[in-house]
Design an enzyme around this catalytic site. Sequence first.
Site: not given
Ligand code: F6R
Ligand code: MG
Ligand code: MG
Length: 364
Positions: A11, A132, A228, A231
């Site tokens: 990603d 996800k 973090y 995933k």
């Molecule tokens: C889960 C994912 C999303 C982000 C969420 C918050 O793998 O990618 O659910 O965790 O959108 O994202 P940020 O912290 O980048 O604003």
């Molecule tokens: Mg992403």
């Molecule tokens: Mg992804």
Amino acid sequence: MIITLSVIKADIGGYVGHSSSHPRVLERAKECIEPALASGLLIDYHITRCGDDLELIMTHQEGEESERIHKLAWDTFIECTQVARELKLHGVGQDLLSDTFSGNVKGMGPGVAEMEIDERAAETIIIFMADKTAAGGWNLPLYKMFADPFNTIGLVIASNMHSGFSFEVHDVKESKRITFDAPEEIYDMLVFIGAPGRYAVKAVYHRETKEIAAVSSTQRLSLIAGRYVGKDDPVCIVRSQGQFPAVGEVLEPFATPHLVQGWMRGSHHGPLMPVPFHQANPSRFDGPPRVIAAGFQLSSGKLVGPRDMFDDPAFDPARRQANEMADFMRRHGPFEPHRLPLEDMEYTTMPHVMKKLEERFVAI
Ligand code: F6R
Ligand code: MG
Ligand code: MG
């Protein structure tokens, strides 16, 4: 003919948010990979995406963990990150945990699944790609495909599958591995792979011929990075037909969706929904988690395909059921078992909140 199939993914920036990928990123990836075809480094390639994950599918004769192939993938991700930066996509370079390439992308953020095979007269391959969720999400479907006769009748009535498969299982926290033989050791094995947050099936082998049958990416980004970073959104390559499960047996586990870890902020349980390529855009509560299946026939390393294997109304009930499961889980809001147990959440305010309230906790 000995062929290596490498699927390397990362990603490098989402559009919009973490829901999908921008077409210009995919175009740039093609521009970066194309010269490797002309130079002969690659026999063939296919570039796609699942949600916000850029997936590079490549065939070559450089073997597994080839520095040249991994560098090609790494350089492509860096170039695509540049496009993501220009477009101000979300989470630019999210999975690239290092500034410099050091010979192999493993441990640097991208997910990797590779297998070197002696291409059969007809080499049927299904590549699963998920968004996800984490690598343990393949445990249940791989178990069903290669060890469960209620899923794979070939285990019972096909003489070339009857002696079973062995499973290489990785402890992703302690970086250890063990191999189990199915069917004899399934009860022992299930003690471990039934805990997919910690134990992930890395590979499956045909016991009689020792041939590789399936391989998954088992990177756990949060463990690599110690914080973090999303995933891992894993991939899994499965060989099919002949001494391996038939296409229908490989796809069948996804007809009854199961709960996986991931979804919003990598901190929830939710159903893994099998979707056609164009529906791999997890948007509801950043999900629910998605899986796509790209089918190929290999022809001297050429990727004949893909066929979009979940683009079949026979999977409509699974999608409907996954939506019902999603509603049911969402009803729990911030409560377990929708929210993951504390130690598995990718985001947590617990240390901060605990510190603030420490003195108010009194013995009972
Ligand atoms: C889960 C994912 C999303 C982000 C969420 C918050 O793998 O990618 O659910 O965790 O959108 O994202 P940020 O912290 O980048 O604003
Ligand atoms: Mg992403
Ligand atoms: Mg992804």
